[in-house]
Design an enzyme around this catalytic site. Sequence first.
Site, PDB file in Angstrom:
ATOM      1  N   ASP A   1      -2.722   1.603 -12.802  1.00 41.89           N
ATOM      2  CA  ASP A   1      -2.814   0.300 -13.509  1.00 41.89           C
ATOM      3  C   ASP A   1      -4.173   0.140 -14.177  1.00 41.89           C
ATOM      4  O   ASP A   1      -4.259  -0.390 -15.282  1.00 41.89           O
ATOM      5  CB  ASP A   1      -2.434  -0.902 -12.620  1.00 41.89           C
ATOM      6  CG  ASP A   1      -3.293  -1.107 -11.389  1.00 41.89           C
ATOM      7  OD1 ASP A   1      -4.020  -0.176 -10.986  1.00 41.89           O
ATOM      8  OD2 ASP A   1      -3.238  -2.218 -10.826  1.00 41.89           O
TER       9      ASP A   1
ATOM     10  N   ASP B   1      -0.814  -6.005  -8.789  1.00 40.46           N
ATOM     11  CA  ASP B   1      -0.465  -6.797  -7.603  1.00 40.46           C
ATOM     12  C   ASP B   1      -0.144  -8.242  -7.977  1.00 40.46           C
ATOM     13  O   ASP B   1       0.876  -8.809  -7.570  1.00 40.46           O
ATOM     14  CB  ASP B   1      -1.613  -6.782  -6.585  1.00 40.46           C
ATOM     15  CG  ASP B   1      -1.961  -5.379  -6.134  1.00 40.46           C
ATOM     16  OD1 ASP B   1      -1.261  -4.429  -6.535  1.00 40.46           O
ATOM     17  OD2 ASP B   1      -2.938  -5.234  -5.371  1.00 40.46           O
TER      18      ASP B   1
END
Length: 396
Positions: free
Chosen positions: A42, A183
């Site tokens: 990410d 997240d």
Amino acid sequence: MGITNMNSIDQLTVTYQHKFGQMPAHIARAPGRVNLLGEHVDYNDGFVLPAAIDRATYLAFSPTDAHHSTLWAVDINQGASFTLADLSRKRQTDSTPLPEWAHYPAGVMWALQEEELFVPNINAVYSSNIPQGSGLSSSASIEMAFMVAWQTLGNWVLPPMQRALLGQKAENRYVGVNCGIMDQFASACGVANKLLLLDCRSLNWNTIPLPENISIVIADTTIRRKLTSGEYNQRRSACEEAVRLLSRDLPTIKSLRDVNLDDFNLLAGTLPVGIEKRARHVVEEIERSKQAQALLEAGDIQSFGKLMNECHASLRDLYEVSCPELNIMASTAQSIESCYGARLTGAGFGGCTVNIVDSGSVRDFVQFLSRGYESVTGISPEIYISHASNGAELLV
Ligand code: ADP
Ligand code: MG
């Protein structure tokens, strides 16, 4: 799961009444997440494939006329109290330091204030059934629960992705953890029964139905490694260094996302070995995650599971974020016939594996895995079947 959601909400309401002498006005829920593919990419502008899970933080809250916000964290039996003006000093109303666990909600308040949104004071009691530091994002779930709370009390509405970005800002700049967007994204944007495919560069995302007859099983090694933030930051620096070195030959690249595998293979020899291993994981993992959507849509779970197994090997050997217990948990699962793929999930160094299993055999799988892991490690693991759930929401 020891407690049902209903039970946990009832318990939370009772605790809130004890603390504040009245019923909470609202209850918010924000889930943890599990990532199926695209690990440690990410922050390299890659693609990730998480799902929000049915473990979550539950937050009972009300507006207050007091000149400060008061929090009670049920799971650690601690409270904190602060005002907007205290936030930058990280002090409580009585001038003592704000405890670290309170930095997550306070960071959300800080990030919202930075946006010049109305963030009224709050009375809040919260509890979570997401194990902490296990790779299931307990921290993002707390942030997203408080985002929903302040959105409710502040009378403004932000799209879920915007709330995710502000939660990431809170964690990066207030808590001081240099996490990527995955997240908070998954906790904010989750969709029941769906996997989420996020392009971490453009932030475009779509859902992929979880193929029928497939269960997601989460297996917690129960191992928690301390001081992993240093390791995490080292991995991030190695990726940045790889981009810097590769850009001598590939001047247009901005991140490892821009390096295709052929170019990488040609240039790999120009990198120091340590940097090459880290970068190879990222480049190959982004390749794997690009294949995932087509495989899942075609129902080719065998091939998708193979990618998960390859991901684990790469995290173990190239990115070096695994540990013996995670390796035992993954390899035990991979040796069970009903398991299509198994790998460590989250940042690593302990915590959980994620497993894709044939639904018809999932109960046997859980038993075999539990026994197999315990017989080698002597540790009794916690293994549960998980369901993809909705993102952060106001329940009441
Ligand atoms: P994770 O991978 O679970 O997100 P982090 O290290 O990012 O792990 O975040 C864990 C931190 O989040 C804890 O140290 C604590 O400060 C906070 N936290 C998580 N769960 C709770 C909870 N139930 N109550 C209070 N704080 C919590
Ligand atoms: Mg976290």
